[in-house]
Design a protein around this motif. Structure first.
Motif, short mmCIF file in Angstrom:
data_model
loop_
_atom_site.label_atom_id
_atom_site.label_comp_id
_atom_site.label_asym_id
_atom_site.label_seq_id
_atom_site.Cartn_x
_atom_site.Cartn_y
_atom_site.Cartn_z
N THR A 163 50.85 72.18 23.17
CA THR A 163 49.89 71.17 23.60
C THR A 163 48.63 71.32 22.76
OG1 THR A 163 50.77 71.40 25.84
CG2 THR A 163 48.70 70.21 25.61
N TYR A 164 48.06 70.20 22.35
CA TYR A 164 46.94 70.26 21.40
C TYR A 164 45.97 69.11 21.63
CZ TYR A 164 49.11 66.32 19.01
OH TYR A 164 49.63 65.08 18.72
N GLN A 165 44.76 69.31 21.12
CA GLN A 165 43.76 68.24 20.99
C GLN A 165 43.38 68.14 19.53
OE1 GLN A 165 39.98 68.02 23.07
NE2 GLN A 165 41.03 68.16 25.04
N TYR A 166 43.45 66.94 18.98
CA TYR A 166 43.17 66.71 17.56
C TYR A 166 42.37 65.41 17.46
CZ TYR A 166 44.25 65.90 12.56
OH TYR A 166 44.18 65.66 11.21
N PRO A 167 41.05 65.46 17.78
CA PRO A 167 40.27 64.22 17.88
C PRO A 167 39.60 63.78 16.58
CG PRO A 167 38.98 66.06 18.70
CD PRO A 167 40.30 66.63 18.26
N ASP A 168 39.63 64.62 15.53
CA ASP A 168 38.82 64.34 14.34
C ASP A 168 39.70 64.43 13.09
OD1 ASP A 168 36.92 64.17 12.33
OD2 ASP A 168 35.47 65.45 13.36
N ASN A 169 39.91 63.29 12.41
CA ASN A 169 40.76 63.30 11.22
C ASN A 169 40.04 63.81 9.98
OD1 ASN A 169 39.14 61.12 10.63
ND2 ASN A 169 40.76 59.58 10.82
N ASN A 170 38.82 64.35 10.14
CA ASN A 170 38.16 65.05 9.05
C ASN A 170 38.71 66.47 8.91
OD1 ASN A 170 36.29 63.09 7.97
ND2 ASN A 170 35.16 63.28 9.88
N ILE A 171 39.63 66.83 9.79
CA ILE A 171 40.39 68.07 9.66
C ILE A 171 41.86 67.69 9.47
CG2 ILE A 171 41.25 70.09 10.91
CD1 ILE A 171 38.62 70.50 12.14
N PHE A 172 42.50 68.28 8.45
CA PHE A 172 43.95 68.12 8.31
C PHE A 172 44.63 69.13 9.23
CE2 PHE A 172 43.16 66.71 3.68
CZ PHE A 172 42.99 65.40 4.09
N PHE A 173 45.58 68.67 10.02
CA PHE A 173 46.28 69.54 10.96
C PHE A 173 47.78 69.36 10.75
CE2 PHE A 173 47.35 70.35 15.70
CZ PHE A 173 47.72 71.67 15.40
N GLU A 174 48.46 70.43 10.33
CA GLU A 174 49.89 70.36 10.09
C GLU A 174 50.61 71.53 10.75
OE1 GLU A 174 51.05 71.14 5.98
OE2 GLU A 174 49.01 71.85 5.56
N PHE A 175 51.89 71.32 11.05
CA PHE A 175 52.74 72.36 11.60
C PHE A 175 54.04 72.39 10.80
CE2 PHE A 175 56.33 73.56 14.31
CZ PHE A 175 55.94 74.85 14.66
N TYR A 176 54.42 73.57 10.32
CA TYR A 176 55.67 73.66 9.58
C TYR A 176 56.34 75.00 9.85
CZ TYR A 176 52.88 76.27 6.11
OH TYR A 176 52.07 77.18 5.48
N VAL A 177 57.62 75.09 9.46
CA VAL A 177 58.46 76.25 9.76
C VAL A 177 59.08 76.76 8.47
CG1 VAL A 177 60.39 77.12 11.14
CG2 VAL A 177 58.99 75.22 12.01
N GLN A 178 59.11 78.10 8.30
CA GLN A 178 59.78 78.73 7.17
C GLN A 178 60.88 79.67 7.69
OE1 GLN A 178 56.86 80.75 4.78
NE2 GLN A 178 56.20 78.89 3.73
N ASN A 179 61.87 79.95 6.84
CA ASN A 179 62.87 80.95 7.19
C ASN A 179 62.43 82.31 6.64
OD1 ASN A 179 63.44 80.92 4.44
ND2 ASN A 179 65.28 79.67 4.68
N GLU A 180 63.32 83.33 6.78
CA GLU A 180 62.92 84.69 6.38
C GLU A 180 62.74 84.83 4.88
OE1 GLU A 180 67.44 84.80 7.09
OE2 GLU A 180 65.66 83.84 7.91
N GLN A 181 63.26 83.87 4.07
CA GLN A 181 63.03 83.89 2.63
C GLN A 181 61.80 83.08 2.23
OE1 GLN A 181 66.50 83.27 3.63
NE2 GLN A 181 66.78 85.48 3.37
N CYS A 182 60.98 82.74 3.23
CA CYS A 182 59.75 81.96 3.01
C CYS A 182 60.05 80.57 2.45
CB CYS A 182 58.78 82.69 2.08
SG CYS A 182 58.16 84.25 2.77
N GLN A 183 61.24 80.07 2.72
CA GLN A 183 61.59 78.70 2.34
C GLN A 183 61.24 77.77 3.49
OE1 GLN A 183 65.74 79.45 1.66
NE2 GLN A 183 65.47 79.62 -0.58
N GLU A 184 60.55 76.69 3.17
CA GLU A 184 60.13 75.77 4.23
C GLU A 184 61.32 74.96 4.73
OE1 GLU A 184 56.80 72.24 4.88
OE2 GLU A 184 56.48 73.81 3.37
#
Length: 468
Positions: A163-184
């Motif tokens: 759950t999140y609040q993201y009210p200001d697009n002057n901040i870039f907000f991203e979520f991503y996942v990598q595996n154990e080999q640091c591959q996205e």
């Protein structure tokens, strides 16, 4: 099992000692899963060299085994057992909902998006991080790139939601996942880039996870323009599904409780009660103390002052009269019958009602009603027809605030999810309207105006505007 797991080879008796192991001298742990999905349960001494005759290794549950929500895997019996009152379990999941500190396993890493030739910008980011604020985490507000990182191993396919609040697009907000080999991991833009939320409102983001090691990243980067202060991203209630099992239950955080065994979540203590960590019930606050929902302690009620009440006008009566009333700010936390406390002022004298707002007229029972089609009014005099060749200019103009208009409503929203709907919100005050008093800095007092737009004779559109 390997011969290293046999009782004789694990003997830890000191020379000259004949003390045998007791259940409190060791704990159970599973070995790594083999290629067939099997594992063994082995006993591990708490203090090497202090016991002997450990229990023999036993074949463990299947690696994909998990308990349902509200239960944990009791390692002695290897059976799913209900959590005790005052604690909870997700069964095959993890939940992080207490942010007095960054929980173990999480890491906050900061860097500069475009470091200078000598690395001076990187040094400036050393103090940037996600900051715990009790019920949520708060992101950085500067131009540094800050990542919140958590690694988890899943025995089966699962998911992560937060759950999140993201009210200001002057901040870039991203979520991503990598595996154990640091591959996205492969993600769509909608999965990686988080959607902006309305001010004061919370959104929920969910991403599927594969079995194996998943490294989760929540990353923010501020873009400062003209020295403007940006609003931070707020993050809370992270839940991960797909872990093989949990061998313990989590205690309810302070201010929360679970009254029955086998709970999958905890409940917030009601107002004027409190609790410590791992509570199965909430305790009432002592006399002259108060608390809000989900508080871990009570505070002393202060003496009532002029800031603890507000005035309103009664609706116009049949004689076109109104009078001023005073009411306590809700929820009321002050005390009246102590030294230095003020009382509610007496009801004011009856006085003439203010005029109606433009476009309305005063009916026989002193109620302001909208003018009929084809007519107009300044609110003081009766409605009159428009001259030939003209038509009324449709719209709303509110100049007088004796009562809240029928197409407006007031409500409250709290960042910490505490209930605040019983607050007074926005208040009418004769020739103006003003915001009421919230109980904390996290309260949003919302004033909503609903307007219906007629597009054609057969269609119309309704839109609601909110003021905070």
């Amino acid at each position: 099992p390997s011969p290293l797991w046999t009782p004789s080879s694990r003997s830890c008796r000191a020379l000259g000692s004949s003390r045998s192991s007791r259940s409190g001298d060791y704990y159970y742990q599973y070995t790594e899963c083999d290629s067939t999905g099997s594992r063994w349960r082995v006993a591990i001494p708490l203090s090497p060299g202090s016991c002997s005759d450990l229990p023999s290794p036993t074949r463990g549950t299947d690696c994909s085994f998990s308990c349902p929500a509200g239960k944990f895997l009791e390692m002695s019996s290897q059976l799913c057992t209900p959590c005790a009152a005052g604690s909870y379990s997700l069964g095959s999941g993890l939940r992080f909902d207490q942010w007095d500190a960054i929980p173990a396993g999480f890491t906050s890493l900061a860097s500069f998006l475009d470091p200078g030739p000598n690395g001076e910008d990187i040094q400036a980011c050393n103090s940037s991080s996600w900051t715990p604020q009790g019920v949520y985490l708060e992101s950085n507000r500067d131009e540094c790139t800050v990542s919140l990182v958590y690694a988890v191993h899943l025995e089966k396919q699962g998911s992560v939601s937060f759950t999140y609040q993201y009210p200001d697009n002057n901040i870039f907000f991203e979520f991503y996942v990598q595996n154990e080999q640091c591959q996205e991991m492969s993600q769509t833009d909608d999965q990686k880039w988080i959607k902006v939320t309305s001010s004061g409102e919370w959104g929920t983001h969910t991403v599927s996870l594969k079995s194996g090691t998943n490294i989760l990243y929540w990353r923010t980067t501020g873009i400062l323009v003209g020295g403007k202060m940006v609003k931070p991203v707020l993050l809370k209630n992270i839940q991960i599904e797909g872990v093989a099992y949990t061998s313990e239950c989590f205690p309810c955080r302070p201010g929360w409780f679970s009254p029955m065994p086998g709970s999958s979540s905890c409940q917030a203590c009601p107002s004027n009660t409190y609790s410590g960590k791992g509570a199965s019930a909430c305790s009432s606050c002592p006399e002259h103390y108060y608390s809000h929902e989900g508080w871990a302690e009570c505070k002393v009620r202060p003496p009532c002052s002029e800031k603890d009440y507000f005035q309103i006008h009664t609706a116009c009566d049949s004689e076109g009269k109104t009078q001023v009333l005073h009411r306590w700010v809700e929820p009321k936390i002050c005390v009246e019958n102590v030294t230095g406390a003020v009382k509610l002022p007496a009801t004011g004298q009856r006085e003439p009602c203010p005029p109606c707002n433009p476009g309305y007229y005063n009916s026989n029972d002193s109620t302001c009603l909208p003018c009929p089609p084809g007519t107009h009014s300044d609110g003081i005099y009766a409605c009159v027809e428009c001259p030939a060749g003209t038509e009324p200019v449709l719209g709303y103009e509110y100049k007088w605030w004796n009562v809240l208009p029928s197409n407006m409503k007031t409500s409250c929203f709290n960042v910490g999810n505490s209930k605040c709907d019983d607050m007074n919100g926005w208040e009418v005050a004769g020739d103006h309207i003003r915001s009421g008093a919230g109980s904390s800095d996290n309260d949003y007092l919302i004033l909503s105006l609903t307007k219906t737009f007629v597009l054609t004779k057969k269609s119309k559109m309704t839109h609601t505007f909110s003021f905070r």
